[in-house]
Design an enzyme around this catalytic site. Structure first.
Site, PDB file in Angstrom:
ATOM      1  N   GLU A  80       0.828  -1.213   0.000  1.00  0.00           N
ATOM      2  CA  GLU A  80       0.000   0.000   0.000  1.00  0.00           C
ATOM      3  C   GLU A  80       0.862   1.262   0.000  1.00  0.00           C
ATOM      4  O   GLU A  80       0.541   2.242  -0.676  1.00  0.00           O
ATOM      5  CB  GLU A  80      -0.943   0.008   1.205  1.00  0.00           C
ATOM      6  CG  GLU A  80      -1.958  -1.121   1.247  1.00  0.00           C
ATOM      7  CD  GLU A  80      -3.040  -0.997   0.186  1.00  0.00           C
ATOM      8  OE1 GLU A  80      -3.100   0.046  -0.500  1.00  0.00           O
ATOM      9  OE2 GLU A  80      -3.836  -1.940   0.039  1.00  0.00           O
ATOM     10  N   ASP A 221      -4.239  -9.969  -8.294  1.00  0.00           N
ATOM     11  CA  ASP A 221      -4.623  -9.075  -9.395  1.00  0.00           C
ATOM     12  C   ASP A 221      -3.512  -8.192  -9.963  1.00  0.00           C
ATOM     13  O   ASP A 221      -3.173  -8.272 -11.147  1.00  0.00           O
ATOM     14  CB  ASP A 221      -5.826  -8.218  -8.983  1.00  0.00           C
ATOM     15  CG  ASP A 221      -5.669  -7.593  -7.595  1.00  0.00           C
ATOM     16  OD1 ASP A 221      -4.582  -7.696  -6.994  1.00  0.00           O
ATOM     17  OD2 ASP A 221      -6.644  -6.989  -7.108  1.00  0.00           O
ATOM     18  N   GLU A 314     -18.406  -7.261  -2.874  1.00  0.00           N
ATOM     19  CA  GLU A 314     -17.045  -7.775  -2.792  1.00  0.00           C
ATOM     20  C   GLU A 314     -16.958  -9.191  -3.358  1.00  0.00           C
ATOM     21  O   GLU A 314     -16.039  -9.512  -4.092  1.00  0.00           O
ATOM     22  CB  GLU A 314     -16.541  -7.738  -1.347  1.00  0.00           C
ATOM     23  CG  GLU A 314     -16.394  -6.339  -0.760  1.00  0.00           C
ATOM     24  CD  GLU A 314     -15.164  -5.605  -1.288  1.00  0.00           C
ATOM     25  OE1 GLU A 314     -14.263  -5.302  -0.488  1.00  0.00           O
ATOM     26  OE2 GLU A 314     -15.104  -5.321  -2.502  1.00  0.00           O
ATOM     27  N   GLU A 335     -12.643  -0.527  -9.999  1.00  0.00           N
ATOM     28  CA  GLU A 335     -12.179  -1.438 -11.057  1.00  0.00           C
ATOM     29  C   GLU A 335     -13.103  -1.505 -12.265  1.00  0.00           C
ATOM     30  O   GLU A 335     -12.626  -1.524 -13.415  1.00  0.00           O
ATOM     31  CB  GLU A 335     -11.939  -2.836 -10.474  1.00  0.00           C
ATOM     32  CG  GLU A 335     -10.664  -2.968  -9.669  1.00  0.00           C
ATOM     33  CD  GLU A 335     -10.746  -2.355  -8.292  1.00  0.00           C
ATOM     34  OE1 GLU A 335      -9.677  -2.123  -7.674  1.00  0.00           O
ATOM     35  OE2 GLU A 335     -11.881  -2.096  -7.822  1.00  0.00           O
TER      36      GLU A 335
END
Length: 541
Positions: A80, A221, A314, A335
């Site tokens: 992050e 991902d 989710e 996304e």
């Protein structure tokens, strides 16, 4: 009024109350540690410029320079911190001149925001000091990796560094960042199964897979995303070849009716028949490699889920056509909107604008509260949570705006550009082709080429200078030695060099070579002048 101009009006207010940290649990002022990290300010900074708020961009840059301190005793996610802080600072650095910020002489190869990005990235480097070269998931910004830190890291947490770290290496000239990112990528590649799949979590000390579920969603991902974007950014055929090999395995084992399921990485048997909202980036990634037909079919599957709930839960159980228990929330993830933006740029299909309209209406109707836009805790009844993720400002708003703003500078097709004069020559920047990191921070690939070329040329001149002064010092020592030992006498015996007279005769037999000035370069793509340490050398010198 064109519809694209309506998009930001309901969303702009989310950027107005930007603070330097989140309130504490009791609603009190932010903790000083949060203030010094300034995550939301950094993450949302380039969004301000893309939305046209230049004055606020300039103000936030000053706030960050005056207040951000990474020497704090905080345990931070390596992943992050890289995508949000390092990526956000690099993007803001490269966009500073466009935003009217006064830049220093060496920009884009130097600057205060670049130095901040480098400082933040150096705090992450201890995490890569493992036997495999794959990083720990967490690092303490002051003390490094804590003793007893778990060695289990998700795949994305290992393979999502090449965009930011290669950019840092190119801009600063320090190869360590790109080197560690490439090693981590290669270790994952070498750890794939015999059928070409990777798992979800791996032990970075032993290289053994801990979670063997394979898919394109959470935990994996952005590893796939960075193989493609790293290949484009760096013009690296090897990275693209790696992704295309993965893509074959993903199609063979995880794709069913244009959905992508989770399978066992060694056997290819289905382990979870679910769609995760994080997987919605995949159609956009497919568009980057030109696979438009498959991208659109998968996108339309995901869009049906959005229309069912007014957002993407989710987890969504594909056979049952409904949400998964305790995974019913929608934290305003970007996304699907990201994929819509990419696909609309590639196709111009109006269906993609319909998704954008639905997203604006859903977010406005369901999530808008007095101080921003709240996470949707449950899409079934639209209950809200008391939080707003920084990626809503960094990504969701940005991709929505860009979907409806075809004239934005981010979409530049090369018809316009900026010529920037640096101490080492001229660079062409801002011509388009921006590469978004996984937090939607745009990187100008021209800056990497510019600074890498200029650093290499600077190093070449520095090498020449060292060689020049070394020769000069050797000559000086030789002259002192001969003066102290009397008149020169030619040595005798085997293995010694010949007399000056014999050397002159030998030279006459050799073809004459073209004499090249020591400090000139055969061709210069910028000017004929090279500056080093305040000294100026001309080709004629």
């Amino acid at each position: 009024m064109p519809f694209r101009l309506l998009v930001p009006l309901g969303l702009l207010c989310a950027l107005l109350p930007l603070h330097h940290g989140a309130p504490g649990p009791d609603g009190t002022a932010p903790d000083p540690a949060h203030y010094s990290f300034s995550l939301t300010l950094i993450d949302a900074l380039d969004t301000l410029l893309i939305l046209g708020n230049v004055s606020e961009f300039q103000r936030v840059v000053e706030v960050l320079q005056d207040n951000v301190d990474f020497d704090i005793d905080v345990n931070a996610s390596v992943f992050e911190t890289n995508i949000r802080v390092v990526g956000g600072l690099l993007s803001a650095h490269l966009l500073s001149k466009k935003a009217g910020v006064e830049v220093e002489a060496g920009w884009p190869c130097s600057g205060p925001l670049l130095r901040m990005a480098e400082e933040a990235a150096r705090k992450l480097l201890p995490a890569f000091q493992t036997p495999t070269g794959m990083p720990y998931g967490t690092v303490n910004l002051l003390h490094g990796v804590n003793p007893g830190e778990t060695p289990v890291t998700c795949t994305a947490g290992i393979g999502t560094f090449i965009v930011e770290f290669a950019t840092l290496s190119s801009l600063t000239g320090d190869p360590v960042f790109e080197d560690v990112a490439r090693v981590a990528l290669m270790r994952l590649w070498e750890s794939r199964s015999d059928i070409g799949l990777v798992g979800n979590h791996i032990d970075v000390l032993t290289g053994k897979w801990v979670a063997q579920d394979s898919g394109i969603g959470a935990g994996v991902d952005s590893y796939f995303e960075y193989l493609v974007k790293g290949a484009i950014l760096l013009q690296d055929k090897k990275l693209m070849a790696m992704f295309l090999e993965y893509n074959k395995a993903i199609r063979n084992y995880t794709r069913f009716d244009d959905w992508y399921l989770w399978v066992q990485m060694y056997k290819g048997t289905v382990s979870m028949p679910v769609f995760q909202s994080l997987e919605a980036y995949w159609p956009g990634l497919q568009s980057l490699i030109g696979d438009i037909d498959n991208a659109m079919r998968t996108f339309l599957n995901y869009y049906t889920v959005w229309k069912q709930f007014g957002g993407l839960p989710e987890f969504y159980n594909i056979p049952q056509g409904y949400t998964v228990e305790k995974r019913e929330g929608y934290p305003l993830r970007p996304e699907l909107i990201e994929s819509a933006m990419y696909l609309y740029r590639a196709t111009g299909d109006p269906t993609l604008l319909e998704l954008g309209r639905d997203a604006v209406e859903s977010i406005e109707k369901i999530s808008k509260v007095e101080c921003g836009f709240a996470t949707i805790k449950d899409l079934r009844d639209h209950k809200l949570d008391n939080r707003m993720e920084s990626f809503f400002l960094a990504e969701t708003m940005k991709y929505l705006y860009l979907l409806f703003d075809p004239a934005n500078f981010i979409h530049n097709n090369g018809s316009t550009f900026d010529a920037v004069i640096t101490p080492y020559g001229e660079c062409i920047l801002g011509a388009g082709g921006y590469i978004f990191n996984t937090e939607a921070h745009p990187i100008d690939p021209a800056a990497l080429h510019c600074c890498r070329r200029l650093k290499e040329e600077q190093w070449e001149v520095e090498d020449l200078m060292r060689e020049f002064y070394s020769l000069k010092q050797n000559r000086s020592r030789f002259q002192k030695k001969t003066m102290s030992s009397g008149p020169w006498q030619p040595p005798t015996g085997p293995g010694t060099f010949s007399s000056p007279e014999n050397q002159d005769q030998a030279r006459e037999k050799k073809p004459a070579k073209q004499k090249i000035p020591l400090l000139s370069c055969p061709s210069q793509p910028f000017t004929s002048k090279l500056a080093l340490l305040g000294q100026v050398f001309l080709d004629s010198s």
